[in-house]
Design a protein around this motif. Structure first.
Motif, PDB file in Angstrom:
ATOM      1  N   ALA A   1      -0.738   8.293  -9.602  1.00  0.00           N
ATOM      2  CA  ALA A   1      -0.514   7.637 -11.035  1.00  0.00           C
ATOM      3  C   ALA A   1       0.268   6.223 -10.781  1.00  0.00           C
ATOM      4  O   ALA A   1       0.196   5.273 -11.206  1.00  0.00           O
ATOM      5  N   ALA A   2       1.607   6.442 -10.248  1.00  0.00           N
ATOM      6  CA  ALA A   2       2.409   5.285  -9.801  1.00  0.00           C
ATOM      7  C   ALA A   2       1.856   4.536  -9.057  1.00  0.00           C
ATOM      8  O   ALA A   2       2.163   3.003  -9.298  1.00  0.00           O
ATOM      9  N   GLY A   3       1.254   4.644  -8.065  1.00  0.00           N
ATOM     10  CA  GLY A   3       0.515   3.745  -7.176  1.00  0.00           C
ATOM     11  C   GLY A   3      -0.634   3.005  -7.665  1.00  0.00           C
ATOM     12  O   GLY A   3      -0.635   1.868  -7.330  1.00  0.00           O
ATOM     13  N   VAL A   4      -1.260   3.688  -8.232  1.00  0.00           N
ATOM     14  CA  VAL A   4      -2.451   3.042  -9.014  1.00  0.00           C
ATOM     15  C   VAL A   4      -2.014   2.025 -10.000  1.00  0.00           C
ATOM     16  O   VAL A   4      -2.452   0.845 -10.244  1.00  0.00           O
ATOM     17  N   ARG A   5      -0.911   2.443 -10.853  1.00  0.00           N
ATOM     18  CA  ARG A   5      -0.502   1.762 -12.047  1.00  0.00           C
ATOM     19  C   ARG A   5       0.363   0.378 -11.184  1.00  0.00           C
ATOM     20  O   ARG A   5       0.217  -0.796 -11.836  1.00  0.00           O
ATOM     21  N   ALA A   6       0.833   0.286  -9.989  1.00  0.00           N
ATOM     22  CA  ALA A   6       1.183  -0.826  -9.311  1.00  0.00           C
ATOM     23  C   ALA A   6       0.063  -1.545  -8.837  1.00  0.00           C
ATOM     24  O   ALA A   6       0.338  -2.714  -8.238  1.00  0.00           O
ATOM     25  N   GLY A   7      -0.846  -1.118  -8.858  1.00  0.00           N
ATOM     26  CA  GLY A   7      -2.286  -1.847  -8.373  1.00  0.00           C
ATOM     27  C   GLY A   7      -2.546  -2.143  -6.806  1.00  0.00           C
ATOM     28  O   GLY A   7      -3.004  -3.006  -6.447  1.00  0.00           O
ATOM     29  N   ILE A   8      -1.799  -1.082  -6.108  1.00  0.00           N
ATOM     30  CA  ILE A   8      -2.074  -1.138  -4.611  1.00  0.00           C
ATOM     31  C   ILE A   8      -3.071   0.210  -4.011  1.00  0.00           C
ATOM     32  O   ILE A   8      -3.065   1.203  -4.883  1.00  0.00           O
ATOM     33  N   PRO A   9      -3.634  -0.281  -3.111  1.00  0.00           N
ATOM     34  CA  PRO A   9      -4.422   0.796  -2.394  1.00  0.00           C
ATOM     35  C   PRO A   9      -3.616   2.120  -1.927  1.00  0.00           C
ATOM     36  O   PRO A   9      -2.555   1.807  -1.402  1.00  0.00           O
ATOM     37  N   THR A  10      -4.201   3.388  -1.917  1.00  0.00           N
ATOM     38  CA  THR A  10      -3.584   4.486  -1.629  1.00  0.00           C
ATOM     39  C   THR A  10      -4.334   5.415  -0.435  1.00  0.00           C
ATOM     40  O   THR A  10      -5.563   5.417  -0.580  1.00  0.00           O
ATOM     41  N   MET A  11      -3.457   5.845   0.356  1.00  0.00           N
ATOM     42  CA  MET A  11      -4.093   6.969   1.219  1.00  0.00           C
ATOM     43  C   MET A  11      -3.554   8.092   0.902  1.00  0.00           C
ATOM     44  O   MET A  11      -2.224   8.192   0.946  1.00  0.00           O
ATOM     45  N   VAL A  12      -4.466   9.304   0.627  1.00  0.00           N
ATOM     46  CA  VAL A  12      -3.806  10.537   0.352  1.00  0.00           C
ATOM     47  C   VAL A  12      -3.964  11.424   1.353  1.00  0.00           C
ATOM     48  O   VAL A  12      -5.276  11.587   1.766  1.00  0.00           O
TER      49      VAL A  12
ATOM     50  N   MET B   1       0.852  -1.197  -0.081  1.00  0.00           N
ATOM     51  CA  MET B   1       0.181   0.149   0.035  1.00  0.00           C
ATOM     52  C   MET B   1       1.041   0.991  -0.126  1.00  0.00           C
ATOM     53  O   MET B   1       2.221   1.017   0.311  1.00  0.00           O
ATOM     54  N   VAL B   2       0.360   2.346  -0.265  1.00  0.00           N
ATOM     55  CA  VAL B   2       1.134   3.630  -0.363  1.00  0.00           C
ATOM     56  C   VAL B   2       0.178   4.700   0.427  1.00  0.00           C
ATOM     57  O   VAL B   2      -0.839   4.885   0.232  1.00  0.00           O
ATOM     58  N   VAL B   3       0.943   5.747   1.141  1.00  0.00           N
ATOM     59  CA  VAL B   3       0.519   6.814   1.785  1.00  0.00           C
ATOM     60  C   VAL B   3       1.257   7.775   1.495  1.00  0.00           C
ATOM     61  O   VAL B   3       2.472   8.011   1.471  1.00  0.00           O
ATOM     62  N   HIS B   4       0.558   8.914   1.051  1.00  0.00           N
ATOM     63  CA  HIS B   4       1.251   9.988   0.245  1.00  0.00           C
ATOM     64  C   HIS B   4       0.401  11.301   0.215  1.00  0.00           C
ATOM     65  O   HIS B   4      -0.715  11.354   0.641  1.00  0.00           O
ATOM     66  N   HIS B   5       1.061  12.364  -0.296  1.00  0.00           N
ATOM     67  CA  HIS B   5       0.689  13.841  -0.329  1.00  0.00           C
ATOM     68  C   HIS B   5      -0.300  13.940  -1.474  1.00  0.00           C
ATOM     69  O   HIS B   5      -0.955  15.054  -1.402  1.00  0.00           O
ATOM     70  N   GLY B   6      -0.512  13.348  -2.495  1.00  0.00           N
ATOM     71  CA  GLY B   6      -1.536  13.362  -3.633  1.00  0.00           C
ATOM     72  C   GLY B   6      -1.154  14.040  -4.813  1.00  0.00           C
ATOM     73  O   GLY B   6      -1.689  14.547  -5.477  1.00  0.00           O
TER      74      GLY B   6
ATOM     75  N   LEU C   1     -11.049  -2.622  -1.197  1.00  0.00           N
ATOM     76  CA  LEU C   1     -10.264  -1.768  -1.557  1.00  0.00           C
ATOM     77  C   LEU C   1      -9.169  -2.299  -2.504  1.00  0.00           C
ATOM     78  O   LEU C   1      -8.569  -1.845  -3.529  1.00  0.00           O
ATOM     79  N   ARG C   2      -8.530  -3.467  -1.999  1.00  0.00           N
ATOM     80  CA  ARG C   2      -7.319  -3.954  -2.694  1.00  0.00           C
ATOM     81  C   ARG C   2      -7.775  -4.692  -4.017  1.00  0.00           C
ATOM     82  O   ARG C   2      -6.952  -4.579  -4.914  1.00  0.00           O
ATOM     83  N   ARG C   3      -9.038  -5.071  -4.190  1.00  0.00           N
ATOM     84  CA  ARG C   3      -9.493  -5.485  -5.313  1.00  0.00           C
ATOM     85  C   ARG C   3      -9.490  -4.573  -6.302  1.00  0.00           C
ATOM     86  O   ARG C   3      -9.268  -4.626  -7.598  1.00  0.00           O
ATOM     87  N   ARG C   4     -10.285  -3.573  -6.047  1.00  0.00           N
ATOM     88  CA  ARG C   4     -10.426  -2.282  -6.943  1.00  0.00           C
ATOM     89  C   ARG C   4      -9.154  -1.994  -7.718  1.00  0.00           C
ATOM     90  O   ARG C   4      -8.898  -1.432  -8.711  1.00  0.00           O
ATOM     91  N   ALA C   5      -8.118  -1.365  -6.542  1.00  0.00           N
ATOM     92  CA  ALA C   5      -6.850  -1.023  -6.809  1.00  0.00           C
ATOM     93  C   ALA C   5      -6.079  -1.954  -8.073  1.00  0.00           C
ATOM     94  O   ALA C   5      -5.479  -1.574  -8.931  1.00  0.00           O
TER      95      ALA C   5
ATOM     96  N   GLY D   1      -6.927   5.105   8.386  1.00  0.00           N
ATOM     97  CA  GLY D   1      -7.023   5.131   6.950  1.00  0.00           C
ATOM     98  C   GLY D   1      -6.043   3.894   6.487  1.00  0.00           C
ATOM     99  O   GLY D   1      -6.686   3.196   5.424  1.00  0.00           O
ATOM    100  N   MET D   2      -5.126   3.426   7.061  1.00  0.00           N
ATOM    101  CA  MET D   2      -4.208   2.284   6.752  1.00  0.00           C
ATOM    102  C   MET D   2      -5.087   1.145   6.787  1.00  0.00           C
ATOM    103  O   MET D   2      -4.792   0.226   6.184  1.00  0.00           O
ATOM    104  N   SER D   3      -5.905   1.120   7.948  1.00  0.00           N
ATOM    105  CA  SER D   3      -6.523  -0.091   8.155  1.00  0.00           C
ATOM    106  C   SER D   3      -7.580  -0.450   7.043  1.00  0.00           C
ATOM    107  O   SER D   3      -7.779  -1.649   6.592  1.00  0.00           O
ATOM    108  N   ARG D   4      -8.030   0.709   6.460  1.00  0.00           N
ATOM    109  CA  ARG D   4      -9.041   0.401   5.223  1.00  0.00           C
ATOM    110  C   ARG D   4      -8.264   0.030   4.139  1.00  0.00           C
ATOM    111  O   ARG D   4      -8.980  -0.558   3.236  1.00  0.00           O
ATOM    112  N   LEU D   5      -7.069   0.594   4.046  1.00  0.00           N
ATOM    113  CA  LEU D   5      -6.552   0.063   2.870  1.00  0.00           C
ATOM    114  C   LEU D   5      -6.269  -1.604   2.759  1.00  0.00           C
ATOM    115  O   LEU D   5      -5.933  -2.073   1.807  1.00  0.00           O
TER     116      LEU D   5
END
Length: 419
Positions: free
Chosen positions: A332-343, A321-326, A388-392, A379-383
């Motif tokens: 784009a890189a996080g979604v391309r990797a197929g992992i859920p994101t917390m912005v 998963m990834v937590v970042h500033h948005g 969420l993981r399937r959609r990512a 937030g990280m728990s929701r990831l």
């Protein structure tokens, strides 16, 4: 063709245009890149003709006023501090840009420098290519990201947000642009757009991330701009650092956390909170300090590794998963990797991307000013949830099937300039 690329701002503004400049040079153009003072190393590694210009965005954002700027949640407050920065640095950049573009046959820019670039293109009667990190032109589907985060009930209402933004922004930047136009021998008021050559406005985001938009040939959706494999090789960035590779392979996929250029008031407290949250969830953490956590020293333990920067496209496929500033690039890189994101967003396009990932069902969005240890834990728990993981993963598969945005964008520029 002689092309000047005006690349100002943070890493998220400069590096996409660096990627495009390198590709245009490979197409045979004579490219000069004007980049922010503190971000010239990468383009130099790529062998580009680089001129340091403007201001050091990192230094500016680390001032008291700069730290205040990224916390503003209203349009007027954000524009007020933006124009203060432009008044402080803009005249010098204007002088530099006039000199740099005097012999150009085309000008390329992003949003930070577009007001200068459009005026220069008018004065020198040369074509203009603009790069949009988010949908920034009137359309029926997405409101202006600085006016409304969620789509409005009607197409007309969505379009109206762009007129609202233009009017508010002009109120703040009017005097600055009047002065710049006078220095170029132009009348104070710009002509109607129909009297000028229409610019090419590259839409630099994935249709997977912003579905439903349709544009004409002057606004092609090209995807996010990033270094091609050839340029990653040239810059020595095509493989992960061996020590980081060993750390990644020594345990379960970690969470990557980075806040980019967002100022963190108490880095030690933030790092302690990250450690507690990750221990509570039983996940390892890779922290990229960027500008916001620049005072935190690199370190390594089995459960936590701290590094100054990472290449997102290289490291995120190894993460859970990834937590970042948005920023647009890491989103784009996080979604391309197929992992859920917390912005954890602060300003500009960041809240847009956070809400967009929530709407797509692949992420969680909070404001950075609301971030606490409990909020991070929630937030990280929701990831970790299956939905969420399937959609990512689904969105990642779609994005990976798209062509690389940089060659697509360069081809669009060539077609436009040949027309």
């Amino acid at each position: 063709m002689r092309i000047t690329v005006l690349a100002l701002g943070s890493r998220g503004d400069v590096y996409p245009l660096t990627a495009l400049a390198a590709e245009l040079a490979r197409h045979g153009h004579e490219v000069r890149l004007a980049a922010s003072l503190n971000l010239v190393d990468l383009p130099r590694q790529l062998g580009l003709d680089v001129v340091p210009v403007g201001w050091n965005q990192q230094s500016m954002m680390q001032t008291e006023r700069g730290r205040e700027w990224v916390t503003k949640s209203t349009l007027d407050a954000f524009l007020q501090i933006t124009i203060e920065a432009y008044r402080d640095y803009g005249r010098r950049f204007g002088d530099e840009a006039i000199e740099l573009t005097a012999d150009s046959e085309a000008i390329v820019c992003a949003v930070v420098s577009e007001q200068w670039a459009a005026t220069l293109a008018e004065a020198y009667d040369v074509p203009l290519v603009a790069y949009d990190l988010t949908p920034s032109r009137p359309n029926d589907v997405v409101p202006h990201p600085l006016v409304a985060l969620d789509p409005l009930p009607t197409a007309a209402a969505n379009r109206a947000t762009y007129l609202h933004y233009t009017r508010r922004a002009w109120r703040y930047r009017r005097d600055l642009m009047f002065d710049f136009r006078r220095r170029l021998g132009l009348p104070e008021m710009p002509p109607h757009p129909k009297q000028l050559r229409r610019p090419l406005e590259l839409q630099g985001y994935s249709p997977t991330l912003v579905p439903g938009l349709t544009w004409d040939a002057y606004r092609p959706i090209v995807g996010d701009l990033r270094l091609t494999p050839a340029d990653l090789d040239r810059a020595g960035m095509s493989t992960l650092d061996p020590e980081l590779t060993r750390w990644l392979s020594a345990g379960e996929p970690p969470v990557l956390l980075t806040f980019g250029s967002t100022h963190v008031a108490d880095p030690a407290a933030m790092m302690a909170g990250i450690g507690r949250v990750c221990r509570s969830l039983g996940v390892r953490a890779l922290v990229a300090t960027g500008w916001g956590l620049a005072g935190v020293a690199p370190s390594t333990s089995p459960e936590l590794r701290v590094v100054p920067y990472v290449d997102y496209d290289l490291v995120l496929p190894h993460c859970a998963m990834v937590v970042h500033h948005g920023s647009a690039s890491i989103t784009a890189a996080g979604v391309r990797a197929g992992i859920p994101t917390m912005v954890c967003s602060s300003y500009a396009d960041q809240p847009f991307w956070g809400r967009q990932l929530e709407r797509l069902g692949a992420g969680v969005h909070v404001r950075f000013t609301d971030l606490s240890e409990d909020v991070l834990l929630s937030g990280m728990s929701r990831l970790t949830t299956a939905a969420l993981r399937r959609r990512a993963a689904q969105l990642g598969e779609r994005m990976r099937a798209e062509p690389h945005g940089t060659p697509v964008a360069a081809d669009e520029v060539d077609r436009y300039l040949d027309g």
